[in-house]
Write a protein that holds these residues in place. Structure first.
Motif, PDB file in Angstrom:
ATOM      1  N   HIS A  49      -8.602   4.888  11.410  1.00  0.00           N
ATOM      2  CA  HIS A  49      -7.303   4.425  10.919  1.00  0.00           C
ATOM      3  C   HIS A  49      -6.653   3.427  11.862  1.00  0.00           C
ATOM      4  O   HIS A  49      -5.700   2.755  11.482  1.00  0.00           O
ATOM      5  N   PHE A  50      -7.147   3.330  13.086  1.00  0.00           N
ATOM      6  CA  PHE A  50      -6.610   2.350  14.019  1.00  0.00           C
ATOM      7  C   PHE A  50      -7.143   0.946  13.749  1.00  0.00           C
ATOM      8  O   PHE A  50      -6.634  -0.018  14.298  1.00  0.00           O
ATOM      9  N   VAL A 100       0.835  -1.199   0.000  1.00  0.00           N
ATOM     10  CA  VAL A 100       0.000   0.000   0.000  1.00  0.00           C
ATOM     11  C   VAL A 100       0.871   1.250   0.000  1.00  0.00           C
ATOM     12  O   VAL A 100       0.531   2.255  -0.640  1.00  0.00           O
ATOM     13  N   GLY A 101       2.011   1.202   0.675  1.00  0.00           N
ATOM     14  CA  GLY A 101       2.916   2.336   0.675  1.00  0.00           C
ATOM     15  C   GLY A 101       3.443   2.655  -0.709  1.00  0.00           C
ATOM     16  O   GLY A 101       3.489   3.823  -1.117  1.00  0.00           O
ATOM     17  N   PHE A 102       3.825   1.637  -1.455  1.00  0.00           N
ATOM     18  CA  PHE A 102       4.288   1.875  -2.826  1.00  0.00           C
ATOM     19  C   PHE A 102       3.158   2.396  -3.707  1.00  0.00           C
ATOM     20  O   PHE A 102       3.363   3.285  -4.544  1.00  0.00           O
ATOM     21  N   LEU A 103       1.959   1.861  -3.530  1.00  0.00           N
ATOM     22  CA  LEU A 103       0.819   2.323  -4.331  1.00  0.00           C
ATOM     23  C   LEU A 103       0.471   3.773  -4.028  1.00  0.00           C
ATOM     24  O   LEU A 103       0.019   4.508  -4.917  1.00  0.00           O
ATOM     25  N   CYS A 104       0.671   4.192  -2.754  1.00  0.00           N
ATOM     26  CA  CYS A 104       0.354   5.570  -2.347  1.00  0.00           C
ATOM     27  C   CYS A 104       1.570   6.483  -2.396  1.00  0.00           C
ATOM     28  O   CYS A 104       1.517   7.620  -1.903  1.00  0.00           O
ATOM     29  N   HIS A 134      -8.900  -1.836   4.806  1.00  0.00           N
ATOM     30  CA  HIS A 134      -8.907  -0.642   5.665  1.00  0.00           C
ATOM     31  C   HIS A 134      -7.683   0.235   5.416  1.00  0.00           C
ATOM     32  O   HIS A 134      -7.788   1.469   5.390  1.00  0.00           O
ATOM     33  N   LEU A 135      -6.513  -0.388   5.231  1.00  0.00           N
ATOM     34  CA  LEU A 135      -5.303   0.395   5.021  1.00  0.00           C
ATOM     35  C   LEU A 135      -5.346   1.127   3.685  1.00  0.00           C
ATOM     36  O   LEU A 135      -5.006   2.312   3.605  1.00  0.00           O
ATOM     37  N   TYR A 136      -5.795   0.447   2.645  1.00  0.00           N
ATOM     38  CA  TYR A 136      -5.846   1.081   1.319  1.00  0.00           C
ATOM     39  C   TYR A 136      -6.891   2.187   1.289  1.00  0.00           C
ATOM     40  O   TYR A 136      -6.648   3.282   0.776  1.00  0.00           O
ATOM     41  N   ASN A 137      -8.070   1.931   1.848  1.00  0.00           N
ATOM     42  CA  ASN A 137      -9.122   2.944   1.840  1.00  0.00           C
ATOM     43  C   ASN A 137      -8.771   4.149   2.698  1.00  0.00           C
ATOM     44  O   ASN A 137      -9.248   5.257   2.448  1.00  0.00           O
ATOM     45  N   GLY A 138      -7.949   3.935   3.718  1.00  0.00           N
ATOM     46  CA  GLY A 138      -7.557   5.047   4.568  1.00  0.00           C
ATOM     47  C   GLY A 138      -6.384   5.839   4.050  1.00  0.00           C
ATOM     48  O   GLY A 138      -6.112   6.925   4.548  1.00  0.00           O
TER      49      GLY A 138
END
Length: 873
Positions: free
Chosen positions: A213-214, A123-127, A370-374
């Protein structure tokens, strides 16, 4: 700019903490082939625990401002190193002695965090959060290499050390770069670390529609606990034993933290879910400790687990209305509780372990969603819109929405209501107590985790949140019952009670009964449901007392706990309905005893929303007709009356019980309202007022004939002092619009003299009662810092004083004055410096409430410099 500096500092702490831990682990794995490690296992474990606390702090502090991957990365590595460090401590203390113990203890956690950190990296690379993605991927790869190292000698420890060195170098470079950027006030920035070029993140808004986000960390914790039992079923680990308890209890402790933080994000349903799962984690760790006190595996109370599955099912149903994907995810825990109820040995049998594998997979997918949507601009569909559209067609059910969704009845709270969790814990604790247990082997049945964690720890949490929301009676009851569950649970089911009965235990229970009797009496004025809730707990206290004196009739304790459990279950359903839907499908009932001024009469005072122009107009009409109203401002709530209604001014003064040395102040919406009296005000003072307003700066000006233009007549004696009057234009659009409609108003704080400031519209009526005619509601106050009060009575001679320095600093006021003085050719340029040199700071002997100005008379000081204290506004 200040926000970016805070972000830089917290990011630096987190990155340097990750770098420090990675350096320790790199040294450890480089020296692993040697006979003795450079860092002893116990010391390494303690250091990792310290760093895990630091990472948790950095992640939580930054999460309060930014919704970023940094939060998930810090909390994930924090819980990883927390469990990891305790395993190292156990190894260093000789607890893990058998062959393969260290591998069986470490692998479930390593597998979980390999996958969890890989999700964060993707997700970090995508964002385009490249730095965080690099750190996450390197730690994930190190964990994967370590798992392989435990199963094959072909993988050496140097590969693990290399990955941790990469983390150390990358994190250290960017952490030090950001600290340097912060310390040099943005003058020096290492290449690639300049925050000014970084994209800004969406702030977390504490509303009902905000993203929790938690929840990502909560899902990862569910993966961790499921991994411990799932790895045993799949043969990845050879046994379940004490070495895996650190993972389960670390997950349980962090899960309670996630529960609290979810209440901070106003996500009451997910907070309740995380509270439920923390109970299972503590129970799982407790069960793995059984060899300490008995040779056989413990058994589980079937009624409790059936009730737990029902609570999960009900929560899943209500959560589906908010997020269908989350609701379906909770069904896995319904199946898990049913599987535990069907197998007498619970966690140790294949059925529940199979469900653990399913929970691990489902939690992984939910963490990704949840991580991607946030983090990303695009969203993975979760079905929220479809359910909302479906319910929009229903006339019976309507979802609660809006900024005031979680607004408490009294006061302002940063937390959503936790009563749902409190009632649910009462249900769980009561049905767990239906298991009588064997006095000869009290630990043979798993009861302590259900009673102590659910009835005790989580109920204390619910009581603390209730107290923060202004619910004094409810919080007192929750805390009292939590203490009772903890003491009685440990005493009866922890082997502390034995077969003998003690007079001292009976005395303690009687004391609890007296306290609970007072709570029962108070609930007569609250509502019917709470009355029966407190009354049925009194039945449980009686059963405790009868057991203490060895006179308990057969079946009485079971009947009492079932009755209390059913009443608690109704309260649980009612609280769920009220938190999700508008209206009262399952009402808590009216007070049994209705007293004037206690819970009643709320309809006598109008409460109108400030966001509606019609509400402001209605408040204006009430003021024009001689009423007094509570209104929001740029600081705290105040009580106001129209200046052209002398009767209203006197009413406001009397309703406040205003002290004679604390007169009221004057507010206007623009200087045009003083135009008729402009010739009576000095040009310098006029220009200074024009430059200083609108703002939270109250100017104490000389009293003169200009006051007569306001129409206060004889009531003018209540405003200011015979020598001076405090006046200002508030920096609040709602307030100034209201003054435009009404004209100048007199203002005083919306609380009885001597009490704390009013920071929420619900507090206005609670403090002033029927003495206020209406309240303009705008939620919590934007600022809790006092306004700045400036003495301008001698401004023409170049002197100003400060009765109080509040939200606006002294230097800013002096800068405004200097700019105004430069416009007046009759004032020398050195006048500003003279002003700064001769500026007076007036100390008060009485405290001034936050955000409300203090009027100070400013007569020419006597040779002794004596001045007179004045008012709280």
């Amino acid at each position: 700019m200040a926000d970016r500096k805070v972000e830089s500092l917290h990011s630096s702490i987190g990155l340097l903490g990750i770098s420090a831990g990675s350096l320790l682990l790199a040294v450890h794995f480089y020296s692993a082939p040697r006979a003795s490690s450079l860092i002893p296992s116990t010391a390494l474990g303690v250091l990792l625990l310290i760093l895990s606390s630091l990472l948790a702090y950095a992640g939580i502090r930054r999460s309060l401002r930014n919704a970023s991957l940094f939060l998930s990365l810090c909390l994930t590595i924090s819980v990883f190193w927390c469990g990891y460090g305790v395993v190292f401590i156990l190894g260093g203390q000789g607890v893990l002695n058998d062959s393969g113990d260290f591998r069986n203890a470490l692998v479930p956690g390593l597998v979980t965090f390999t996958l969890a950190l890989l999700i964060i990296a993707v997700v970090g690379f995508l964002c385009r959060e490249v730095i965080l993605a690099l750190i996450a991927s390197a730690v994930s790869l190190a964990s994967a290499h370590e798992v392989a190292m435990h199963y094959s000698t072909a993988f050496g420890s140097s590969a693990v050390a290399c990955n941790y060195m990469v983390v150390c170098l990358v994190g250290g470079y960017f952490g030090l770069g950001r600290i340097l950027y912060f310390l040099t006030k943005e003058k020096i920035a290492l290449p690639g670390t300049d925050l000014a070029t970084k994209k800004t993140h969406k702030p977390i808004q504490p509303t009902g529609g905000s993203v929790n986000h938690f929840a990502v960390t909560g899902m990862i914790l569910n993966m961790l606990s499921a991994s411990v039992f799932g790895c045993r079923l799949l043969g990845v680990t050879g046994k379940l034993f004490i070495g895996q308890v650190p993972w389960l209890w670390a997950a349980g402790i962090y899960q309670i933290g996630i529960c609290i933080l979810s209440y901070r994000t106003m996500d009451a349903l997910m907070a309740t879910f995380f509270g439920f799962t923390s109970i299972l984690k503590f129970a799982g760790g407790y069960c793995l400790l059984y060899p300490i006190w008995q040779p056989e595996e413990p058994s589980f109370p079937t009624p409790f687990l059936v009730v737990f599955s029902i609570l999960f099912a009900v929560l899943a149903l209500f959560l589906t209305f908010k997020s269908p994907v989350d609701g379906l995810y909770l069904l896995f825990y319904v199946a898990y509780c049913i599987a535990l109820a069907c197998r007498p040995k619970g966690f140790f049998e294949g059925g529940p372990q199979g469900v653990d594998v399913a929970i691990f997979v489902a939690s992984t997918l939910m963490a990704l969603i949840h991580l991607y949507n946030g983090s990303a601009s695009t969203k993975i569909p979760t079905g929220k819109g479809a359910v909302k559209a479906l319910l929009a067609r229903s006339s019976f059910l309507k979802l609660r929405e809006g900024a005031d969704l979680h607004a408490p009845y009294l006061g302002y709270s940063k937390y959503a209501d936790a009563e749902v969790l409190g009632y649910a814990c009462s249900v769980l604790a009561s049905f767990a107590m239906t298991m009588t247990g064997d006095p000869q082997a009290p630990l043979a049945t798993v009861v302590i985790p259900w009673v102590v964690v659910a009835g005790g720890i989580l109920k204390l949490l619910g009581g603390s949140v209730a107290f923060a929301r202004g619910k004094t009676l409810e919080s007192s009851a929750f805390i009292l019952y939590a203490v009772m569950w903890i003491i009685w649970g440990l005493t009866r089911y922890g082997g502390l009670y034995g077969t003998t009965r003690s007079f001292h235990a009976a005395v303690g229970i009687i004391a609890f009964m007296l306290f609970n009797g007072f709570i029962v009496f108070c609930t007569l004025f609250l509502n019917i449901a709470w009355f029966f809730y407190a009354l049925t707990f009194l039945l449980i206290s009686v059963s405790f007392l009868l057991d203490a004196i060895h006179a308990l009739p057969a079946g009485y304790d079971i009947a009492a706990t079932i009755i209390f459990g059913l009443v608690s279950f109704y309260c649980f359903l009612s609280a769920l309905f009220n938190s999700v839907f508008e209206g009262s499908c399952l009402p808590m009932g009216r007070p049994i005893v209705q007293l004037s001024g206690v819970g009643g009469g709320t309809t006598k005072c109008l409460h109108l929303p400030a966001r509606k122009a019609s509400s402001v107009k209605r408040i204006a009409d009430i003021l024009k007709n001689g009423g007094t109203c509570g209104i929001p401002t740029d600081t705290v709530y105040v009580l106001v009356a129209a200046c052209n209604r002398p009767d209203a001014v006197e009413k406001a003064h009397q309703s406040k019980r205003q002290a004679q040395d604390r007169p009221m102040s004057l507010w206007i919406s623009s200087l045009k309202q003083l135009e008729p009296a402009k010739h009576l005000i000095s040009p310098l003072l006029w220009d200074f007022m024009e430059a200083a307003w609108p703002s939270p700066i109250s100017l104490v000006v000389p009293r003169g004939e200009w006051v007569d233009f306001l129409g206060m007549k004889d009531s003018a004696k209540y405003v200011g002092t015979p020598q001076s009057v405090a006046i200002r234009i508030p920096d609040c659009s709602v307030t100034t619009h209201l003054i435009d409609l009404v004209g100048p108003i007199v203002v005083t704080s919306a609380n009885p003299t001597g009490e704390a400031d009013t920071t929420h519209h619900n507090q206005v009526y609670a403090k002033l009662g029927n003495k206020v005619d209406a309240v303009l509601c705008d939620g919590p106050s934007p600022e809790n810092i006092a306004s700045t009060v400036v003495d301008c009575t001698k401004i023409d001679s170049g002197n100003i004083g400060f009765f109080r320095v509040g939200i606006i600093p002294k230097s800013q006021v002096l800068q405004i004055l200097e700019q105004v003085q430069k416009k007046h050719t009759s004032v020398p340029k050195s006048g500003a410096c003279t002003t700064k040199g001769r500026e007076e700071h007036l100390n008060h002997s009485q405290a001034v409430p936050n955000g409300v100005s203090t009027v100070a008379s400013a007569p020419s000081p006597s040779p002794e410099g004596g001045r007179r204290n004045h008012t709280r506004l």
